[in-house]
Enzyme design. Structure first.
Site, PDB file in Angstrom:
ATOM      1  N   GLU A 258     100.727  -9.984  57.448  1.00  0.00           N
ATOM      2  CA  GLU A 258      99.256  -9.880  57.408  1.00  0.00           C
ATOM      3  C   GLU A 258      98.834  -8.844  58.430  1.00  0.00           C
ATOM      4  O   GLU A 258      99.134  -8.986  59.622  1.00  0.00           O
ATOM      5  CB  GLU A 258      98.592 -11.226  57.705  1.00  0.00           C
ATOM      6  CG  GLU A 258      98.747 -12.218  56.561  1.00  0.00           C
ATOM      7  CD  GLU A 258      97.973 -13.516  56.772  1.00  0.00           C
ATOM      8  OE1 GLU A 258      96.904 -13.498  57.424  1.00  0.00           O
ATOM      9  OE2 GLU A 258      98.462 -14.552  56.274  1.00  0.00           O
TER      10      GLU A 258
ATOM     11  N   GLU B  52     101.496 -19.122  59.555  1.00  0.00           N
ATOM     12  CA  GLU B  52     100.762 -19.367  60.804  1.00  0.00           C
ATOM     13  C   GLU B  52     100.957 -20.815  61.272  1.00  0.00           C
ATOM     14  O   GLU B  52     100.003 -21.573  61.463  1.00  0.00           O
ATOM     15  CB  GLU B  52      99.282 -18.988  60.668  1.00  0.00           C
ATOM     16  CG  GLU B  52      99.122 -17.501  60.384  1.00  0.00           C
ATOM     17  CD  GLU B  52      97.709 -16.938  60.535  1.00  0.00           C
ATOM     18  OE1 GLU B  52      96.745 -17.717  60.678  1.00  0.00           O
ATOM     19  OE2 GLU B  52      97.583 -15.699  60.516  1.00  0.00           O
TER      20      GLU B  52
HETATM   21  O1  AHR Z   1      93.989 -13.372  55.469  1.00  0.00           O
HETATM   22  C1  AHR Z   1      93.088 -14.384  55.774  1.00  0.00           C
HETATM   23  C2  AHR Z   1      93.700 -15.470  56.642  1.00  0.00           C
HETATM   24  O2  AHR Z   1      94.030 -14.923  57.887  1.00  0.00           O
HETATM   25  C3  AHR Z   1      95.001 -16.056  56.149  1.00  0.00           C
HETATM   26  O3  AHR Z   1      94.804 -17.075  55.238  1.00  0.00           O
HETATM   27  C4  AHR Z   1      95.624 -16.569  57.410  1.00  0.00           C
HETATM   28  O4  AHR Z   1      97.029 -16.585  57.355  1.00  0.00           O
HETATM   29  C5  AHR Z   1      95.088 -15.652  58.487  1.00  0.00           C
HETATM   30  O5  AHR Z   1      94.621 -16.341  59.569  1.00  0.00           O
END
Ligand code: AHR
Length: 515
Positions: free
Chosen positions: A319, A196
């Site tokens: 994710e 991110e």
């Molecule tokens: O999964 C939780 C968080 O969500 C992670 O650390 C981040 O990459 C995302 O914003």
């Protein structure tokens, strides 16, 4: 005055027993369908140093009374092996861009403690580090996927990490690994270059990050690693198409193997809803957000096609999952949430989307594996429960590495007031033994749906099925009632040569096996 029939239909709707008109799904089960393979890595997971994900979840330490192997819970190892976990991403997440890997190697008594500034400000004693993670992956039979630190690290630090893990030649990092008790390198192909970068990974612009990526990526395949390194660029947040466009335009194909995408099924960041005690409107909104994955994958893939028509670079959705309020009384920084049939619906539909886009989606990592967000496992002391999401992953593992069979259909609607979503989701594949598997989801919590599967003239002799369903979409497994929800044999499929009909109960997942 209302008729008896009216009250009967209201009763049946409330029970989820009324069957809607039929959805006809065409599955190209013919032997000549030229389709890509569904990468097994689409079924991968994510474990961050966050809340009780690593400590308590995977790792209890080798002095724990909880049965373990080198500190890793035996019940967790068995469950994840049974589910066929193909790869595990670590150590973050946002944590990755604060993590300095050399803090987590060598004698534990000498490892420094740090503050986990992203997640609850708790002390991280670094007792679970690189060696513990990679040895654990070997126990799980999972390929490691390491996220490097770009936000607060250096090019040298990440190049050293690659060497420590993968190099077999004489060099200081390889020597350091040997001094720490591991003679031969581990097999680690997957490396994330930051996380991110547009947010917690450094608040960079896409142009700035593209340059950073090129710098890191150039020095990663150092020394004598296998040459099969798979470098994943930090990708877009949901529909930030400009991020993908900028990276694809500026990073030469020889420096990049994958580009990430993150998308959570979220109702509203300021009103996320309870994980279990939610209204139908909240359920509908969660599903709407989850189903946006179809458009996201389609549009990001189309941008990638412009710069990489041969599809060398993979889309890595590292994710995804449902994100709700934390359970009452738990640390808000630990992101601990229960997991209901809503999560099974999110998992079933999302995995169908990934299967159907496997020409470009090469890996996906559910966030997160244990005790964090949409987990497959929850633990409490020595107890462990498997969530509805676990069972979807386990039922769908028949698709891992199988050949995609294209499906086409127009779904019946799931209506709520004046709003609607497609009720049915499906994907299909043929495995190496010729068995065809079809996974179908009915997200409609109010109605059963009749499905007719048209197999394009291909004849089958037998059909077997498994179903995941429960009386209410809000149902979940708890430590008091751990197997309230679990897959059962489904005997309702009617096979007629090259077509099958099934009746799908409200909010259910069915996986069929055809021979
Ligand atoms: O999964 C939780 C968080 O969500 C992670 O650390 C981040 O990459 C995302 O914003």
């Amino acid at each position: 005055m209302r008729s008896k029939a009216f009250f009967l239909s209201v009763f049946l709707v409330c029970c989820g027993c009324i069957t809607k008109a039929q959805t006809i799904i065409n599955v190209d089960a013919s032997d000549n369908a030229a389709s890509p393979k569904i990468s097994k890595y689409i079924y991968s997971h994510f474990a961050e140093h966050l809340g009780r994900g690593i400590y308590d979840g995977f790792y209890v330490g080798d002095t724990s009374k909880i049965p373990n192997t080198n500190g890793v819970r035996n019940d967790v190892i068995a469950a994840l092996r049974e589910m066929k976990i193909p790869a595990l991403r670590w150590p973050g997440g946002c944590f990755a861009d604060t993590y300095h890997w050399k803090d987590g190697i060598g004698p534990k008594s000498k490892r420094p403690s740090i503050v986990n500034s992203w997640w609850g400000g708790v002390t991280e004693d670094n007792s679970f580090g690189t060696n513990e993670f990679l040895n654990m992956c070997e126990l799980l039979g999972a390929d490691p996927y390491i996220s490097g630190n770009v936000g607060s690290g250096t090019v040298q630090e990440l190049a050293d990490w690659v060497a420590y893990v993968t190099s077999d030649s004489n060099n200081p990092m390889s020597d350091l690994r040997k001094a720490n008790g591991r003679d031969k390198p581990w097999k680690v192909n997957f490396w994330g270059v930051g996380n991110e970068a547009w947010g917690c990974g450094g608040n960079m612009t896409p142009d700035y990050y593209a340059n950073e990526f090129k710098k890191y990526s150039t020095f990663m395949p150092a020394l004598d690693n296998t040459g099969k390194i798979y470098r994943v660029a930090s990708g877009a947040n949901s529909d930030d198409y400009n991020w993908t466009e900028t990276l694809m335009k500026n990073i030469p194909n020889n420096l990049i193997e994958g580009i990430a995408l993150h998308h959570y099924a979220i109702i509203d960041w300021n009103a996320k809803s309870s994980a279990t005690n939610y209204t139908e409107q909240q359920y509908f909104n969660s599903m709407k957000s989850a189903l946006e994955m179809e458009e996201l994958v389609t549009k990001h893939s189309a941008i990638m096609d412009k710069y990489d028509p041969k599809k060398k670079v993979g889309l890595v959705v590292d994710e995804w999952g449902g994100w709700y309020d934390v359970e009452p009384g738990t640390n808000p920084g630990f992101l601990f949430q229960q997991n209901s049939m809503r999560d099974a619906m999110i998992a079933g539909t999302t995995l169908n989307i990934f299967n159907n886009h496997c020409d470009r989606v090469r890996m996906a990592n559910l966030a997160q594996c244990i005790n964090v967000l949409q987990s497959v496992i929850l633990t409490k002391g020595a107890q462990m429960i498997l969530t509805p999401t676990y069972y979807v992953m386990e039922m769908y593992n028949v698709h891992q590495g199988a050949t995609l069979l294209p499906v086409s259909f127009v779904s019946e609607d799931y209506n709520l007031g004046t709003h609607k979503l497609p009720a049915i989701s499906a994907s299909a594949s043929r495995d190496k033994d010729g068995v065809v598997h079809i996974s179908v989801v009915n997200i409609d919590p109010d109605h059963a749906h009749k499905i007719s599967l048209n197999l394009n003239g291909k004849k089958f002799n037998t059909v077997k099925g498994r179903i995941l369903a429960s009386a209410k979409v809000q149902d979940y497994n708890s430590f008091d009632d751990p197997v309230k929800i679990a897959p059962k044999d489904y005997k309702g499929a009617v096979l007629n040569d090259s077509s099958i009909t099934i009746d799908m109960p409200s909010a259910s997942v069915i996986v069929l096996a055809l021979n």
